[in-house]
Design a protein around this motif. Sequence first.
Motif, PDB file in Angstrom:
ATOM      1  N   SER A  52       0.842  -1.206   0.000  1.00 26.36           N
ATOM      2  CA  SER A  52       0.000   0.000   0.000  1.00 26.36           C
ATOM      3  C   SER A  52       0.869   1.244   0.000  1.00 26.36           C
ATOM      4  O   SER A  52       0.602   2.194  -0.733  1.00 26.36           O
ATOM      5  CB  SER A  52      -0.910  -0.010   1.231  1.00 26.36           C
ATOM      6  OG  SER A  52      -1.612   1.189   1.324  1.00 26.36           O
ATOM      7  N   ASP A  53       1.908   1.245   0.818  1.00 23.44           N
ATOM      8  CA  ASP A  53       2.825   2.385   0.891  1.00 23.44           C
ATOM      9  C   ASP A  53       3.547   2.584  -0.443  1.00 23.44           C
ATOM     10  O   ASP A  53       3.720   3.703  -0.889  1.00 23.44           O
ATOM     11  CB  ASP A  53       3.824   2.181   2.034  1.00 23.44           C
ATOM     12  CG  ASP A  53       4.665   3.420   2.282  1.00 23.44           C
ATOM     13  OD1 ASP A  53       4.089   4.517   2.356  1.00 23.44           O
ATOM     14  OD2 ASP A  53       5.898   3.282   2.412  1.00 23.44           O
ATOM     15  N   ASP A  54       3.954   1.482  -1.071  1.00 23.11           N
ATOM     16  CA  ASP A  54       4.632   1.563  -2.363  1.00 23.11           C
ATOM     17  C   ASP A  54       3.709   2.164  -3.428  1.00 23.11           C
ATOM     18  O   ASP A  54       4.152   2.941  -4.263  1.00 23.11           O
ATOM     19  CB  ASP A  54       5.107   0.175  -2.813  1.00 23.11           C
ATOM     20  CG  ASP A  54       6.279  -0.337  -1.998  1.00 23.11           C
ATOM     21  OD1 ASP A  54       6.897   0.454  -1.246  1.00 23.11           O
ATOM     22  OD2 ASP A  54       6.581  -1.550  -2.101  1.00 23.11           O
ATOM     23  N   LEU A  55       2.431   1.809  -3.378  1.00 21.11           N
ATOM     24  CA  LEU A  55       1.467   2.352  -4.344  1.00 21.11           C
ATOM     25  C   LEU A  55       1.301   3.853  -4.148  1.00 21.11           C
ATOM     26  O   LEU A  55       1.235   4.609  -5.121  1.00 21.11           O
ATOM     27  CB  LEU A  55       0.112   1.647  -4.208  1.00 21.11           C
ATOM     28  CG  LEU A  55       0.056   0.213  -4.681  1.00 21.11           C
ATOM     29  CD1 LEU A  55      -1.300  -0.396  -4.323  1.00 21.11           C
ATOM     30  CD2 LEU A  55       0.303   0.124  -6.174  1.00 21.11           C
ATOM     31  N   VAL A  56       1.260   4.297  -2.913  1.00 17.70           N
ATOM     32  CA  VAL A  56       1.098   5.721  -2.618  1.00 17.70           C
ATOM     33  C   VAL A  56       2.358   6.479  -3.037  1.00 17.70           C
ATOM     34  O   VAL A  56       2.285   7.552  -3.618  1.00 17.70           O
ATOM     35  CB  VAL A  56       0.801   5.953  -1.118  1.00 17.70           C
ATOM     36  CG1 VAL A  56       0.875   7.410  -0.744  1.00 17.70           C
ATOM     37  CG2 VAL A  56      -0.556   5.370  -0.762  1.00 17.70           C
ATOM     38  N   THR A  57       3.524   5.894  -2.753  1.00 18.67           N
ATOM     39  CA  THR A  57       4.792   6.545  -3.075  1.00 18.67           C
ATOM     40  C   THR A  57       4.987   6.692  -4.579  1.00 18.67           C
ATOM     41  O   THR A  57       5.494   7.705  -5.044  1.00 18.67           O
ATOM     42  CB  THR A  57       5.972   5.739  -2.481  1.00 18.67           C
ATOM     43  OG1 THR A  57       5.750   5.619  -1.076  1.00 18.67           O
ATOM     44  CG2 THR A  57       7.301   6.418  -2.719  1.00 18.67           C
ATOM     45  N   SER A  58       4.576   5.683  -5.343  1.00 18.98           N
ATOM     46  CA  SER A  58       4.788   5.716  -6.794  1.00 18.98           C
ATOM     47  C   SER A  58       3.724   6.519  -7.524  1.00 18.98           C
ATOM     48  O   SER A  58       3.875   6.829  -8.686  1.00 18.98           O
ATOM     49  CB  SER A  58       4.827   4.293  -7.357  1.00 18.98           C
ATOM     50  OG  SER A  58       3.569   3.668  -7.210  1.00 18.98           O
ATOM     51  N   ALA A  59       2.661   6.888  -6.861  1.00 22.90           N
ATOM     52  CA  ALA A  59       1.576   7.631  -7.525  1.00 22.90           C
ATOM     53  C   ALA A  59       1.890   9.096  -7.673  1.00 22.90           C
ATOM     54  O   ALA A  59       2.691   9.691  -7.128  1.00 22.90           O
ATOM     55  CB  ALA A  59       0.283   7.477  -6.737  1.00 22.90           C
TER      56      ALA A  59
END
Length: 59
Positions: A52-59
């Motif tokens: 979830s954190d990776d998705l937020v960071t890459s968005a």
Amino acid sequence: MYVCVCRAVTESEVHDCIAEGAKTARQVRDATGAGGDCATCVRKICAMLKRSDDLVTSA
């Protein structure tokens, strides 16, 4: 699918908890009970939090 068999917590419930602002496995445990018994699911919860954190960071 169940993330925590001991407390019958599903992936959907954990995702909802993360969407509501949980950032740590402890926060997920406090909200859902997952990880409060045998703690076998804590690794899975941590992976879900990281993803979830990776998705937020890459968005």
